[in-house]
Enzyme design. Sequence first.
Site, PDB file in Angstrom:
ATOM      1  N   HIS A  44       8.191   5.914  -6.490  1.00 23.82           N
ATOM      2  CA  HIS A  44       6.909   5.985  -5.787  1.00 23.82           C
ATOM      3  C   HIS A  44       6.914   7.174  -4.840  1.00 23.82           C
ATOM      4  CE1 HIS A  44       3.056   4.463  -4.506  1.00 23.82           C
ATOM      5  NE2 HIS A  44       3.419   4.568  -3.240  1.00 23.82           N
ATOM      6  N   SER A  62      -0.805   7.862  -3.468  1.00 23.52           N
ATOM      7  CA  SER A  62      -0.684   6.409  -3.403  1.00 23.52           C
ATOM      8  C   SER A  62      -2.041   5.762  -3.117  1.00 23.52           C
ATOM      9  CB  SER A  62       0.373   6.034  -2.355  1.00 23.52           C
ATOM     10  OG  SER A  62       0.691   4.676  -2.441  1.00 23.52           O
ATOM     11  N   ASP A  76       8.065   3.214 -10.980  1.00 20.47           N
ATOM     12  CA  ASP A  76       7.483   3.091  -9.646  1.00 20.47           C
ATOM     13  C   ASP A  76       7.452   1.616  -9.255  1.00 20.47           C
ATOM     14  OD1 ASP A  76       5.751   2.917  -7.424  1.00 20.47           O
ATOM     15  OD2 ASP A  76       4.598   4.655  -8.083  1.00 20.47           O
TER      16      ASP A  76
END
Length: 411
Positions: free
Chosen positions: A373, A213, A344
């Site tokens: 995600h 991320s 996502d």
Amino acid sequence: MLDYGMSYSDPAFSGISLLGSMRKFSNRCRVQLVAESPGVTTADLTHGENIRTFLDAHCPSLTDAKQASMRPTPFLRGGMLQSLYCTMRALKRDKYSDISYDRETKILSDGGTVSLDWYPARSTESADARPIAIVMAGLGGSSYEYHIRCLSKTLGKHGAGYRVAVMNHRGMGRTPLTSPKIYNASDTDDYRDVVKYIRASYPNAPLLGVGFSLGANVLTKYLGEQGAESPLSAAVAICCPFDMSLTGRSLDADTFLNNKLFQPHLVATIKRFFQRNSEVLQNSPAEYDWDAIMKATRMSQIDTLVTARDYGQRDCWEHYRAASSTPYVDGIRTPYLAINSMDDPVTRYEGIPQAKFRSNPYIALALLKHGGHLGFFCGLRPKIWYMTPVTEFFDAIVKHKSKAPQLALSL
């Protein structure tokens, strides 16, 4: 900006039945590989393979017609549920993730502190040539997150004998905050210092980078800044938010889940961070408006009051533009694999710079229709799909690195 929330209205919360969901998601979703067209395949990478040719030859989980797919867990329908399930499992321990770390604390040049959690325990021999994966969590995350422990165990138990060093950011993962500087999605200095330190400690070991991320955003930016001087042999970025402005708008959207769950959680986390480290942060040259921070209700307000102020920027949106890793993708000269999903809710599909992946021979994007995600849970008993592609990619890089002192892909 920190790494927790999702924003848009996901069809997983509609009235579609679970049975219909399971039927739909029983189908495999294929890996869409975005990269420069295959170059000339040779036995030695130093003679000029681009990354697409390299992956075709060595990574069947990404390129083989029968293997390059994921069958999502049937009851995790859509990106929102995949993402929420990842959050729910954050501290879960099972056979895939049950490990213990060996912690090392590293004092940085400005007096700040990061910690390195090693698995297996760090070696005392500087001549140890086993490859090392230097892992960076999302900002706000740590080595204790489920997906990071799974990856650490997968690599650590693998036949190639990888070592894993997970970098915990300043003040995170039980790492003390010892200077007023706070981690963020833009600053690559801490990661650069850690890579230099590990390179000096183990000069014979191939170094590999992994970012999750917003940690993937920092890793991508670092690689673009370093260019051909990067000491990393290869890197994997999972759910990288290349366009931070788009990510910021997703998190700031006026939705039920943002307003009732994600924003309150994120803002409360930052407030606790400031309260816990008040003695250190009160000495910050940024001169934070503590009253405004404690009254904030949105992450965009926090980022304007804290992160943008640290950099002398007007507001959070100016910071997001400056922090985006997209402008640095062209400069990457390290074999680089990005893994993203089209559903996502944080790293929005529209923000992935696909054209850049088609023009840079060093980089490839593995894109799946589903995964959310940091989810990518597959099978009836959920496990994380990308463990095999990451291991295949690193195995192939390390093998070729051992044959040639310089991995050179054609330009």
